[in-house]
Design a protein around this motif. Structure first.
Motif, PDB file in Angstrom:
ATOM      1  N   MET A 242     -27.520 -37.046 -34.423  1.00 32.58           N
ATOM      2  CA  MET A 242     -26.485 -36.025 -34.663  1.00 32.58           C
ATOM      3  C   MET A 242     -26.124 -35.339 -33.352  1.00 32.58           C
ATOM      4  N   LYS A 243     -24.845 -35.206 -33.060  1.00 33.75           N
ATOM      5  CA  LYS A 243     -24.391 -34.583 -31.824  1.00 33.75           C
ATOM      6  C   LYS A 243     -24.638 -33.080 -31.857  1.00 33.75           C
ATOM      7  N   THR A 244     -25.062 -32.559 -30.719  1.00 33.38           N
ATOM      8  CA  THR A 244     -25.200 -31.116 -30.548  1.00 33.38           C
ATOM      9  C   THR A 244     -23.851 -30.523 -30.165  1.00 33.38           C
ATOM     10  N   VAL A 245     -23.475 -29.440 -30.819  1.00 36.30           N
ATOM     11  CA  VAL A 245     -22.239 -28.744 -30.474  1.00 36.30           C
ATOM     12  C   VAL A 245     -22.582 -27.285 -30.173  1.00 36.30           C
ATOM     13  N   LYS A 246     -22.713 -26.972 -28.896  1.00 36.26           N
ATOM     14  CA  LYS A 246     -22.944 -25.588 -28.509  1.00 36.26           C
ATOM     15  C   LYS A 246     -21.636 -24.809 -28.614  1.00 36.26           C
ATOM     16  N   ARG A 247     -21.769 -23.504 -28.809  1.00 36.20           N
ATOM     17  CA  ARG A 247     -20.589 -22.649 -28.952  1.00 36.20           C
ATOM     18  C   ARG A 247     -20.724 -21.421 -28.071  1.00 36.20           C
ATOM     19  N   ILE A 248     -19.593 -21.000 -27.513  1.00 34.28           N
ATOM     20  CA  ILE A 248     -19.524 -19.756 -26.739  1.00 34.28           C
ATOM     21  C   ILE A 248     -18.342 -18.942 -27.253  1.00 34.28           C
ATOM     22  N   ARG A 249     -18.572 -17.673 -27.509  1.00 36.10           N
ATOM     23  CA  ARG A 249     -17.462 -16.766 -27.809  1.00 36.10           C
ATOM     24  C   ARG A 249     -17.007 -16.137 -26.496  1.00 36.10           C
ATOM     25  N   VAL A 250     -15.766 -16.398 -26.107  1.00 33.68           N
ATOM     26  CA  VAL A 250     -15.248 -16.002 -24.790  1.00 33.68           C
ATOM     27  C   VAL A 250     -14.662 -14.595 -24.879  1.00 33.68           C
ATOM     28  N   PRO A 251     -15.250 -13.614 -24.212  1.00 33.75           N
ATOM     29  CA  PRO A 251     -14.762 -12.236 -24.320  1.00 33.75           C
ATOM     30  C   PRO A 251     -13.525 -11.979 -23.461  1.00 33.75           C
ATOM     31  N   PHE A 252     -12.798 -10.949 -23.822  1.00 33.88           N
ATOM     32  CA  PHE A 252     -11.632 -10.501 -23.063  1.00 33.88           C
ATOM     33  C   PHE A 252     -12.080  -9.445 -22.050  1.00 33.88           C
ATOM     34  N   ILE A 253     -11.710  -9.646 -20.779  1.00 38.78           N
ATOM     35  CA  ILE A 253     -11.967  -8.659 -19.726  1.00 38.78           C
ATOM     36  C   ILE A 253     -10.670  -8.492 -18.945  1.00 38.78           C
ATOM     37  N   GLU A 254     -10.140  -7.326 -18.947  1.00 44.26           N
ATOM     38  CA  GLU A 254      -8.831  -7.096 -18.319  1.00 44.26           C
ATOM     39  C   GLU A 254      -8.915  -7.143 -16.794  1.00 44.26           C
ATOM     40  N   GLY A 255      -7.927  -7.815 -16.166  1.00 45.02           N
ATOM     41  CA  GLY A 255      -7.728  -7.710 -14.732  1.00 45.02           C
ATOM     42  C   GLY A 255      -8.578  -8.583 -13.845  1.00 45.02           C
ATOM     43  N   LEU A 256      -9.279  -9.549 -14.390  1.00 48.82           N
ATOM     44  CA  LEU A 256     -10.144 -10.385 -13.561  1.00 48.82           C
ATOM     45  C   LEU A 256      -9.378 -11.115 -12.469  1.00 48.82           C
ATOM     46  N   GLU A 257      -8.145 -11.486 -12.757  1.00 48.34           N
ATOM     47  CA  GLU A 257      -7.363 -12.269 -11.795  1.00 48.34           C
ATOM     48  C   GLU A 257      -6.988 -11.473 -10.544  1.00 48.34           C
ATOM     49  N   ASN A 258      -7.187 -10.162 -10.573  1.00 52.23           N
ATOM     50  CA  ASN A 258      -6.835  -9.319  -9.431  1.00 52.23           C
ATOM     51  C   ASN A 258      -8.047  -8.860  -8.626  1.00 52.23           C
ATOM     52  N   MET A 259      -9.226  -9.371  -8.946  1.00 53.42           N
ATOM     53  CA  MET A 259     -10.460  -8.902  -8.331  1.00 53.42           C
ATOM     54  C   MET A 259     -10.881  -9.750  -7.136  1.00 53.42           C
ATOM     55  N   THR A 260     -11.626  -9.132  -6.228  1.00 50.97           N
ATOM     56  CA  THR A 260     -12.316  -9.864  -5.181  1.00 50.97           C
ATOM     57  C   THR A 260     -13.503 -10.601  -5.798  1.00 50.97           C
ATOM     58  N   LEU A 261     -14.145 -11.478  -5.039  1.00 51.82           N
ATOM     59  CA  LEU A 261     -15.307 -12.187  -5.553  1.00 51.82           C
ATOM     60  C   LEU A 261     -16.405 -11.208  -5.959  1.00 51.82           C
ATOM     61  N   GLN A 262     -16.652 -10.194  -5.158  1.00 55.25           N
ATOM     62  CA  GLN A 262     -17.709  -9.248  -5.470  1.00 55.25           C
ATOM     63  C   GLN A 262     -17.392  -8.473  -6.750  1.00 55.25           C
ATOM     64  N   GLU A 263     -16.134  -8.051  -6.900  1.00 59.68           N
ATOM     65  CA  GLU A 263     -15.739  -7.332  -8.109  1.00 59.68           C
ATOM     66  C   GLU A 263     -15.810  -8.243  -9.330  1.00 59.68           C
ATOM     67  N   LEU A 264     -15.363  -9.482  -9.157  1.00 54.53           N
ATOM     68  CA  LEU A 264     -15.390 -10.447 -10.255  1.00 54.53           C
ATOM     69  C   LEU A 264     -16.821 -10.739 -10.688  1.00 54.53           C
ATOM     70  N   ASP A 265     -17.702 -10.945  -9.719  1.00 58.34           N
ATOM     71  CA  ASP A 265     -19.101 -11.242 -10.023  1.00 58.34           C
ATOM     72  C   ASP A 265     -19.726 -10.118 -10.841  1.00 58.34           C
ATOM     73  N   LEU A 266     -19.460  -8.876 -10.456  1.00 54.52           N
ATOM     74  CA  LEU A 266     -20.006  -7.730 -11.175  1.00 54.52           C
ATOM     75  C   LEU A 266     -19.446  -7.642 -12.594  1.00 54.52           C
ATOM     76  N   ALA A 267     -18.128  -7.808 -12.728  1.00 56.66           N
ATOM     77  CA  ALA A 267     -17.501  -7.731 -14.052  1.00 56.66           C
ATOM     78  C   ALA A 267     -18.003  -8.842 -14.969  1.00 56.66           C
ATOM     79  N   MET A 268     -18.146 -10.056 -14.423  1.00 57.97           N
ATOM     80  CA  MET A 268     -18.616 -11.175 -15.231  1.00 57.97           C
ATOM     81  C   MET A 268     -20.088 -10.990 -15.604  1.00 57.97           C
TER      82      MET A 268
END
Length: 218
Positions: free
Chosen positions: A1-27
């Motif tokens: 039987m195949k394993t099907v893992k699942r992830i619920r992907v949360p909404f976080i506003e503004g990630l596309e405007n962040m620096t790597l350091q800001e993104l890492d912290l938010a994530m």
């Protein structure tokens, strides 16, 4: 039987405007976490580096981040749409929610990206470089050629993918899509082929949508 893992992907506003350091912290604070730890082919490639990731969404982008610690650092592809999988590389494959195809995003340790739209490993259309350039990339490493073996490295990469590049209407986000996350390095001194959702093929093959897990978007 195949394993099907699942992830619920949360909404976080503004990630596309962040620096790597800001993104890492938010994530770290709010994204869904996953481990790329399935070594499906231990006889062919016994080495297993540490690779952990996180995923979140904004109103316009899907954000995927990887943290890697392991042997070797290979970065030979300085341009997009090169042979990313041969370098130290993290990958995200995701299905189009409507037409039965899937998209691959193969991101090297220095931020070079390969992307295409596919029906299978062999049946594919390479994305135009102008479209690939729309994917926001971050890397903790300098964008320069490197090839060092038998040393331990830690590095972080992230990509923020506009919804339309994966067939999603931002005003009508589907309930879920299917996908998988990978860590590879075909031409590193210690080749490896790891996945998030297990793959039941006899030899390494990431291009198997039947083994994708589920990403719940709303």
């Amino acid at each position: 039987m195949k394993t099907v893992k699942r992830i619920r992907v949360p909404f976080i506003e503004g990630l596309e405007n962040m620096t790597l350091q800001e993104l890492d912290l938010a994530m770290e604070k709010s994204a869904a976490k996953f481990a790329v730890c399935e070594n499906n082919w231990p006889k062919e490639a016994p080495y297993t580096p540490d690779c952990n990731g996180s995923i979140a969404r904004t109103a316009s982008h899907l954000a995927v981040m990887f943290h890697v610690r392991g042997l070797d650092l290979r970065a030979t592809q300085l341009e997009d749409n090169g042979r990313s999988w041969e370098d130290s590389c993290c990958e995200f494959f995701v299905t189009d929610p409507y037409d039965g195809t899937y998209y691959n995003f193969e991101l090297t340790c220095i931020g070079s990206l390969l992307s295409s739209k596919r029906k299978s490993r062999l049946d594919s259309v390479l994305r135009e470089k102008e479209d690939v350039a729309r994917v926001i990339r971050h890397s903790s490493l300098a964008h320069e050629e490197t090839e060092i073996s038998d040393r331990i490295f830690s590095w972080t990469v992230a990509m923020l993918i506009p919804y339309d590049l994966i067939g999603i209407d931002r005003d009508n986000v589907p309930v879920s899509v299917r996908g998988n996350f990978y860590k590879c390095g075909d031409l590193t001194a210690h080749p490896h082929f790891l996945s998030w959702n297990p793959i039941g093929t006899p030899k390494p093959d990431f291009h198997r949508p039947e083994y994708f897990g589920e990403l719940i978007l709303r």
